[in-house]
Structures are given as C-alpha cells and as structure tokens.
Write a protein that holds these residues in place. Structure first.
Motif, mmCIF file in Angstrom:
data_model
loop_
_atom_site.group_PDB
_atom_site.id
_atom_site.type_symbol
_atom_site.label_atom_id
_atom_site.label_comp_id
_atom_site.label_asym_id
_atom_site.label_seq_id
_atom_site.Cartn_x
_atom_site.Cartn_y
_atom_site.Cartn_z
ATOM 1 N N ALA A 145 48.511 30.316 31.830
ATOM 2 C CA ALA A 145 49.701 31.070 32.265
ATOM 3 C C ALA A 145 49.665 31.309 33.774
ATOM 4 O O ALA A 145 50.691 31.187 34.456
ATOM 5 C CB ALA A 145 49.786 32.395 31.523
ATOM 6 N N ALA A 146 48.497 31.642 34.297
ATOM 7 C CA ALA A 146 48.369 31.870 35.739
ATOM 8 C C ALA A 146 48.578 30.574 36.519
ATOM 9 O O ALA A 146 49.216 30.574 37.574
ATOM 10 C CB ALA A 146 46.999 32.468 36.051
ATOM 11 N N ARG A 147 48.045 29.463 36.003
ATOM 12 C CA ARG A 147 48.234 28.170 36.674
ATOM 13 C C ARG A 147 49.700 27.761 36.671
ATOM 14 O O ARG A 147 50.219 27.249 37.658
ATOM 15 C CB ARG A 147 47.366 27.097 36.025
ATOM 16 N N ARG A 148 50.380 28.014 35.550
ATOM 17 C CA ARG A 148 51.811 27.676 35.468
ATOM 18 C C ARG A 148 52.619 28.526 36.456
ATOM 19 O O ARG A 148 53.500 28.020 37.143
ATOM 20 C CB ARG A 148 52.325 27.888 34.050
ATOM 21 N N ALA A 149 52.326 29.813 36.534
ATOM 22 C CA ALA A 149 53.041 30.693 37.464
ATOM 23 C C ALA A 149 52.802 30.252 38.907
ATOM 24 O O ALA A 149 53.730 30.232 39.722
ATOM 25 C CB ALA A 149 52.595 32.138 37.266
#
Length: 134
Positions: free
Chosen positions: A11-15
C-alpha cells in the motif's frame, strides 16, 4: 501489521508510485513555478533512475534512500507548488493508476546523475585520502 510493512508494504509503495506520477505531471504542467519544477525534476531523476544511490542489497541503508530521500524530496516539491495545482495533478495520477496498470518510465539521465554523484563522492574520498598521505 508491523511498522516496516506500514512503511514499505504494498500500500505504501502504491501510494508513493501515484505521488511520483503526480510529480511527473506537476513537472510538465505549464503553471508550475520554477522552484517546484527544479525540485520535482531532481526527485524524478532519482526516482526514475535505473540505478539507486544506495543499492538495495545493502542491509538497512539500501531501503533508507527510498524511505527517506524520495518522500522528503516529494514533500519539498509539493510544498513549493500551489495546492490546487498539486491536487489536480494528484487526482489525475490517481485516475490513471486506477484505470490501467501504469508504469513509470526509466530515465537514463537519472542514471547518469547517480553515476556522477558516485564519481564526485569517490573523487572527494580519493582526494581526502591522498592529502592525508602527503
């Protein structure tokens, strides 16, 4: 969920990926002020470079550049940009990411930039070592 998963999980990488796309759009927008464009350009050179400043296989330090340098540079570029312009770029990047599997382009200029930093640091270290021998 561990703190590491929250910081470096999917999720952090996508954001972060969406924000990098938004930064790309901010850089290319005609209404972006030049200080924000300059910072955005440097951050994008680093983010889209196929070469990392600190390679990921180095334990802990290899991930610190992605966990610290990219978000800090991104925050500075966003702080220098007008808020409505950044929100428009972010919304557009989010819509593109949702509509298709967008991939970031690779910049050869970013690789050259990183190699030049390494050469500069190596030259400084060699000069320091050489001056200590004299």
């Amino acid at each position: 969920m561990s703190w590491f998963t929250a910081l470096a999980g999917p999720a952090a990488r996508r954001a972060l990926k969406i924000r990098v796309f938004a930064l790309w759009k901010l850089l290319r927008h005609a209404d972006t002020p030049w200080p924000s464009k300059a910072v955005a350009g440097l951050v994008l050179l680093y983010a889209l470079s196929p070469i990392d400043l600190i390679p990921d296989f180095i334990p802990v330090l290899g991930l610190l550049d992605e966990l610290l340098l990219l978000p800090l540079g991104l925050a500075l570029a966003v702080a220098l940009a007008p808020k409505p312009l950044w929100q428009a770029c972010l919304t557009e990047a989010q819509q593109e990411a949702d509509s298709r599997n967008a991939r970031a382009p690779k910049w050869r200029a970013g690789a050259v930039f990183i190699v030049l930093i390494w050469l500069l640091l190596g030259g400084l270290a060699l000069g320091w070592w050489w001056s200590g021998r004299a």
